[in-house]
Motif scaffolding. Structure first.
Motif, mmCIF file in Angstrom:
data_model
loop_
_atom_site.group_PDB
_atom_site.id
_atom_site.type_symbol
_atom_site.label_atom_id
_atom_site.label_comp_id
_atom_site.label_asym_id
_atom_site.label_seq_id
_atom_site.Cartn_x
_atom_site.Cartn_y
_atom_site.Cartn_z
ATOM 1 N N LYS A 22 32.158 86.963 45.102
ATOM 2 C CA LYS A 22 32.074 88.371 45.502
ATOM 3 C C LYS A 22 30.710 88.975 45.146
ATOM 4 O O LYS A 22 30.172 89.812 45.869
ATOM 5 C CB LYS A 22 33.193 89.143 44.799
ATOM 6 N N ARG A 66 34.087 80.896 52.003
ATOM 7 C CA ARG A 66 33.806 82.256 52.446
ATOM 8 C C ARG A 66 32.509 82.784 51.809
ATOM 9 O O ARG A 66 31.692 83.454 52.455
ATOM 10 C CB ARG A 66 34.977 83.160 52.085
ATOM 11 N N GLY A 67 32.307 82.423 50.516
ATOM 12 C CA GLY A 67 31.087 82.843 49.825
ATOM 13 C C GLY A 67 29.842 82.242 50.437
ATOM 14 O O GLY A 67 28.824 82.948 50.628
ATOM 15 N N LYS A 93 27.071 84.057 63.337
ATOM 16 C CA LYS A 93 25.938 84.242 62.433
ATOM 17 C C LYS A 93 24.830 83.209 62.635
ATOM 18 O O LYS A 93 23.646 83.513 62.473
ATOM 19 C CB LYS A 93 26.416 84.206 60.982
ATOM 20 N N CYS A 118 29.561 81.221 53.531
ATOM 21 C CA CYS A 118 29.382 81.779 54.875
ATOM 22 C C CYS A 118 28.710 83.147 54.812
ATOM 23 O O CYS A 118 27.888 83.494 55.680
ATOM 24 C CB CYS A 118 30.732 81.893 55.582
ATOM 25 N N LYS A 119 29.059 83.942 53.785
ATOM 26 C CA LYS A 119 28.423 85.250 53.638
ATOM 27 C C LYS A 119 26.931 85.116 53.413
ATOM 28 O O LYS A 119 26.131 85.946 53.863
ATOM 29 C CB LYS A 119 29.051 86.002 52.463
ATOM 30 N N SER A 123 32.239 82.036 62.065
ATOM 31 C CA SER A 123 31.008 82.331 61.315
ATOM 32 C C SER A 123 29.827 81.544 61.872
ATOM 33 O O SER A 123 28.710 82.075 62.001
ATOM 34 C CB SER A 123 31.207 81.985 59.832
ATOM 35 N N GLY A 160 27.989 87.200 44.991
ATOM 36 C CA GLY A 160 26.940 86.382 45.598
ATOM 37 C C GLY A 160 26.378 85.317 44.670
ATOM 38 O O GLY A 160 25.349 84.692 44.973
ATOM 39 N N GLU A 201 25.277 82.651 54.584
ATOM 40 C CA GLU A 201 24.841 81.861 55.742
ATOM 41 C C GLU A 201 24.369 80.470 55.331
ATOM 42 O O GLU A 201 23.471 79.891 55.952
ATOM 43 C CB GLU A 201 23.738 82.607 56.520
#
Length: 500
Positions: A380, A411-412, A451, A414-415, A447, A382, A417
């Motif tokens: 969360k 998910r982390g 992205k 992917c955020k 994603s 990063g 990239e």
């Protein structure tokens, strides 16, 4: 003359075993219970007594009053009492006889006047029958007598009526009796409040319960400790936690400590997740000090720690954890996990790690849940490098992980990239007993398309899904085609520009 009557009375007891047994039981009960019926040794015409009891037991047509009038009885308090305590006489017949006697009977030499004792005997006799119609008939009679204002109706009589209506499930009728104490010049006692609260709570009439509780506490008329526990249980069951808390405090001031199960129920009610009231939770925290045997109170301590974390008082939760470590009850994985989860959600990852290390120092092995919430906290914020370290540690300590752990890390990435690392994690999931599901693939493919515009990797993952028997939804398939077509159109336009 008295000698011959005594002989006749003894003879009647021999002829009537039921009457003999009832009288004998009454004497025994009186010795055991000071509030029980007292049988006096005054003179009673046994033959007349037998005739009345036989009449009341029989099924008759017409008016019972006219049949009693024909007997031309000499009534006394003792005579009436002995009729009322007779076995197998219905409550309705007892009430009819009492009303007839109170009205003057057959107007013979001796006239019966209603007394507190005789009315008390009637109420006890009828209460044992547990019939709603008869109970209301009895209450009508008591009201009629009480409204005369001669002080015959007593607190004990009214309490017995409230208790009867409570057992019959007639809460408002019980409250009506309670409301008449002042009108009949009677003084409420602890049982008056207990029976009324019981009657109202059984029918969920909680708007009246609050008023009764307030009066009980203000007057300091609490019942014995076990009954206080019942009151607390009734109130908590009805969601009246503040009233239950008030009763508990009042009992504590009087050093009347309720049974532990009711105290435990109050603690859990104060910590109810639906309310999340910080004041109630902190009161529950103080209540833990009143528990004598803390060794078996792990459930209550755990409940309070969870509630403290829900109201965001994590410092108090940590302090309670330290108390448990020092003085007991010893905390288990669940309690440590609760605090680790709260710290991770708040972003205090350093303290979350410290609590987990403290857990390990006590010989407890962090479970998959502890690792997953810490990884979620890092992801969360990063901090994927720290999250990856936690994943490596989890792999060492557990041969089988959960989908939540991988979903959190993927998910982390992917955020940020970092899709290569995300795809790599997806590929290794099965090595640790986790089979990627459709949702996991779907989100990663979306994603990649949105992205990174990487339709090649997206198609590869879609083929992988098909081999595993998973199916991608139509929207995501259309997304892959759209990205692919967009890239091809871009290439075509670029080639056309170069050619020109």
């Amino acid at each position: 003359m008295w000698r011959s009557r005594l002989l006749r009375f003894r003879s009647s007891l021999t002829r009537s075993p039921q009457l003999h047994s009832k009288v004998k039981n009454l004497f025994q009960t009186e010795a055991e219970n000071p509030d029980s019926v007292e049988i006096n040794n005054g003179e009673v015409d046994v033959e007349e007594l037998d005739r009345v009891i036989t009449l009341l037991k029989s099924e008759f047509d017409g008016s019972i009053e006219s049949s009693l009038d024909e007997m031309n009885l000499n009534l006394s308090e003792e005579f009436v009492v002995r009729v009322l305590v007779s076995e197998n006489v219905s409550g309705e017949s007892s009430i009819d006889f009492f009303k007839w006697a109170a009205a003057g009977g057959s107007s013979n030499e001796q006239v019966f006047s209603v007394t507190t004792r005789s009315l008390d005997v009637l109420v006890r006799a009828v209460s044992a029958e547990m019939k709603k119609k008869v109970a209301y008939k009895l209450w009508d009679l008591v009201k009629e007598i009480g409204e005369k204002g001669d002080g015959v109706v007593s607190t004990q009589v009214l309490n017995a009526l409230i208790s009867l209506f409570s057992r019959l499930g007639k809460g408002m009728a019980g409250y009506e009796v309670f409301d008449k104490f002042g009108d009949f010049s009677c003084v409420t006692n602890a049982d008056s409040y207990y029976f009324t609260i019981q009657a109202l709570c059984r029918r969920s009439i909680f708007d009246r319960v609050g008023l009764v509780c307030e009066r009980m506490v203000s007057e300091g008329k609490l019942p014995e400790a076990a009954k206080v526990g019942d009151v607390i249980y009734y109130l908590c069951k009805g969601g009246m936690v503040k009233e239950a808390r008030s009763v508990y405090l009042s009992a504590k001031e009087k050093q009347q400590y309720p049974p532990q199960p009711s105290v435990n129920f109050l603690i859990s009610s104060l910590c109810d997740r639906k309310k999340n009231d910080a004041d109630s939770v902190h009161f529950a925290l103080k209540m833990l000090d009143d528990i004598e045997n803390k060794k078996y109170a792990i459930k209550q301590f755990s409940c309070v720690i969870q509630a403290l974390c829900r109201v965001n008082d994590i410092e108090a939760a940590k302090a309670l954890l330290s108390r448990m470590i020092d003085n007991g009850p010893p905390p288990g994985n669940a309690i440590f996990n609760t605090i680790i989860n709260a710290l991770s959600k708040s972003g205090d990852m350093t303290e979350a790690i410290n609590v987990m290390r403290r857990m390990e120092n006590r010989g407890l092995k962090p479970d998959v849940f502890a690792y997953s919430v810490i990884m979620s906290g890092y992801a969360k914020g990063g901090e994927m490098e720290e999250a990856s370290k936690m994943l490596t540690e989890a792999k060492k300590n557990h041969c089988k992980l959960t989908p939540v752990i991988y979903h959190t890390i993927i998910r982390g990435y992917c955020k940020l990239e970092q899709f290569g690392k995300a795809v790599k994690l997806l590929e290794e999931m099965e090595e640790y007993g986790v089979r990627p599901n459709t949702d996991e693939y779907n989100k990663l493919i979306q994603s990649l398309c949105l992205k990174a515009a990487d339709w090649v990797m997206a198609e590869k993952l879609m083929e992988e899904m098909t081999k595993k028997g998973l199916h991608l939804n139509g929207i995501t398939k259309s997304l892959i085609r759209a990205v692919k077509e967009l890239e091809e159109e871009g290439k075509g336009a670029k080639e056309a520009t170069v050619a020109a």
